[in-house]
Scaffold this active site. Sequence first.
Site, PDB file in Angstrom:
ATOM      1  N   LYS A 249       6.625  31.102  48.914  1.00  0.00           N
ATOM      2  CA  LYS A 249       5.678  32.851  48.437  1.00  0.00           C
ATOM      3  C   LYS A 249       5.361  32.776  47.371  1.00  0.00           C
ATOM      4  O   LYS A 249       6.849  32.330  46.162  1.00  0.00           O
ATOM      5  CB  LYS A 249       6.985  33.531  49.198  1.00  0.00           C
ATOM      6  CG  LYS A 249       7.975  34.203  48.781  1.00  0.00           C
ATOM      7  CD  LYS A 249       9.538  35.096  49.511  1.00  0.00           C
ATOM      8  CE  LYS A 249      10.539  34.613  48.661  1.00  0.00           C
ATOM      9  NZ  LYS A 249      11.628  35.771  49.838  1.00  0.00           N
TER      10      LYS A 249
ATOM     11  N   ASN B  16       9.064  33.128  44.867  1.00  0.00           N
ATOM     12  CA  ASN B  16       9.440  31.270  44.747  1.00  0.00           C
ATOM     13  C   ASN B  16       8.849  30.684  43.629  1.00  0.00           C
ATOM     14  O   ASN B  16       8.863  29.290  43.849  1.00  0.00           O
ATOM     15  CB  ASN B  16       9.911  30.960  46.137  1.00  0.00           C
ATOM     16  CG  ASN B  16      11.119  31.432  46.705  1.00  0.00           C
ATOM     17  OD1 ASN B  16      12.211  32.258  45.724  1.00  0.00           O
ATOM     18  ND2 ASN B  16      10.795  31.305  48.178  1.00  0.00           N
TER      19      ASN B  16
ATOM     20  N   GLY C  75      17.429  37.555  38.032  1.00  0.00           N
ATOM     21  CA  GLY C  75      17.178  38.350  39.514  1.00  0.00           C
ATOM     22  C   GLY C  75      18.056  37.984  40.335  1.00  0.00           C
ATOM     23  O   GLY C  75      19.096  37.260  40.654  1.00  0.00           O
TER      24      GLY C  75
ATOM     25  N   ASP D 149      10.322  28.824  52.747  1.00  0.00           N
ATOM     26  CA  ASP D 149      10.161  30.051  52.122  1.00  0.00           C
ATOM     27  C   ASP D 149       8.782  30.109  50.756  1.00  0.00           C
ATOM     28  O   ASP D 149       9.475  30.573  50.102  1.00  0.00           O
ATOM     29  CB  ASP D 149      11.653  30.665  51.886  1.00  0.00           C
ATOM     30  CG  ASP D 149      11.517  32.375  51.503  1.00  0.00           C
ATOM     31  OD1 ASP D 149      10.400  32.380  52.345  1.00  0.00           O
ATOM     32  OD2 ASP D 149      12.423  32.230  50.573  1.00  0.00           O
TER      33      ASP D 149
END
Length: 601
Positions: A150, A153, A25, A148
């Site tokens: 979200k 993650n 990814g 971050d």
Amino acid sequence: MPSGSPTSGVGRVIAGRYLLLHRLGGGGMGHVWLAHDQRLACEVALKEIVFGDPAEPGQEREARVARARAEARHAAGLRGHPHVVTVHDVLEHEGLPWIVMEYVAGAVDLREFLARNGPPAPAECARIGLAVLDALTAGHERGVMHRDVKPANILLAPDRTGAPYGRVLLTDYGISVQPDTGETRHTMASVLVGTAGYLAPERATGGPPTPAADLFSLGCTLYHAVEGRGPFERESPLASITSVVMEDPLPPVRAGALEPVLRGLLAKDPDLRTPAREVEAELARIVTPQSDASARTRTDLGSQPPWDASPRPAPEADPHAFASGTRRRPRPHALRAVLAGGLGLVLALGGAWYALADREGGPGGTAAPYGEAVGLVKPLKEGDCVLADWPGGTPFTGTPRLALDPSCADEVPDGQVVASVGAASQEEARQEGPARCEERTRELRGRLADVRVLAVVPAPDGFEAAGRRTACLVLGAHGPVYGPLGERRRFGTAFADTATMQRRDCLDVRSRREARLVPCGGKYDEQVLGFTRLGEDVSLAEARTASDAACAREVPPRDYGFDPSVHEAGSWTSEGPWKSGTHLVVCTVRRQNGGTMEGAE
């Protein structure tokens, strides 16, 4: 695909030790690769720094590299935490840092999980939130802000008991910071650090990173998990940021017991935001209800939060549909699938399946194999294709009425029985059947783009009639499957829709409207590598011209070992994903000159 080095790709050896196998990814900071540690003979994950523009200003390149080193340092400080991806090392190769991390086998990020399965029940979301909160709190105690949080993650992976999504891990400390240590903040010029729609309002207006800001992002993430969309999701990143600062979140309709938690986490004023300790207590109460928890032996569907049960009317047939000669029944298929279940029960293991049994079983019940609600009078057997009509027209809510499609084509089947599992008693079937179906179908589901598994459990009075077996049914998550699945497809058969195309399929391309499944040991025109999605505003006609470029960007053939000087990305689109609203595209590899490919290739 931009890369940190022109030679970056499969087969490259990093630092004389790590052999890149394939890309797992990527994000704004870089690509994540599965690699083989040749020294310790084990698999690890390597994060590679990416520069999208070779001419990127030197100062910004330095900041990006420094951020990678900071990520490794911050994550390594949380090494050993059960809900943080372990960082083993940070090394330099050809002047750029690479981060060596734990490889989490079988993991899927929460964003992808939601796209595949739809939102889980509030209790399951609370369990995920509790784990992420634990990881954030551990970082906050060390002075590390994540910045971050979200869905992308958060990883869900199998745990030691085999529960497919039992392990929850927070990853990507790429923009984390320790504000109280005087540490340099490695941000790039003119870039707002974080993700639009998940950024706390005080951060969006230039305030410092704080634990309260991470909690706001956690609230946005949990909202997205239970509602299926972010609380400030708008048509553009700028509109999302404006919404975070100026507007209230969209009213939740599915959150149930989570609603007060979300309201407290999403307070605009950080001083009024619910502190971590109270959030932890509230989530724990949802995960493990204090009253009557031990007496609950099965899911009470009536206790689930309200879902949008408005059926989507079946659109008129598209004369340009892929293999448009296939007849489709006018049945509604709502886009968002519902995961029914209660935490601690086998029905709530990630929401990838749903166990069916006679809801009115017991003394005096029916002798039908799976109960009167399911409607079948004979037991399902492996290979049977079925039609599923759900109460209210909303897939994966309630008990569907099943019917057979003997041809696996005439009625456009919703799914197929791909396995069955035996049991010594009906109680054993109820308790263990769903988890065993999850395991038995995992490999096939991993090769398909948009399916879920449904465990059809014998009714109490139908256990013998069902042959003492639970049928493992793989269904399209957002629409029909259009035909047989997996190994039950016949070579030479034309695909009626892309829904049955799976990874590593080899295709004989007769025209841009017709492809046939052929063995990969001989000659073929294209091979399926994976899948991607196009935006909601992209029409099917537009997709047929834009999908090749999307696949070249998202599923590049060179990541799978194909020589970019010889091969190129291809794609297939069909009517089904556009009718369901998923906009899924099948990504393939083909020769640039249009020649055939062969088995060894």
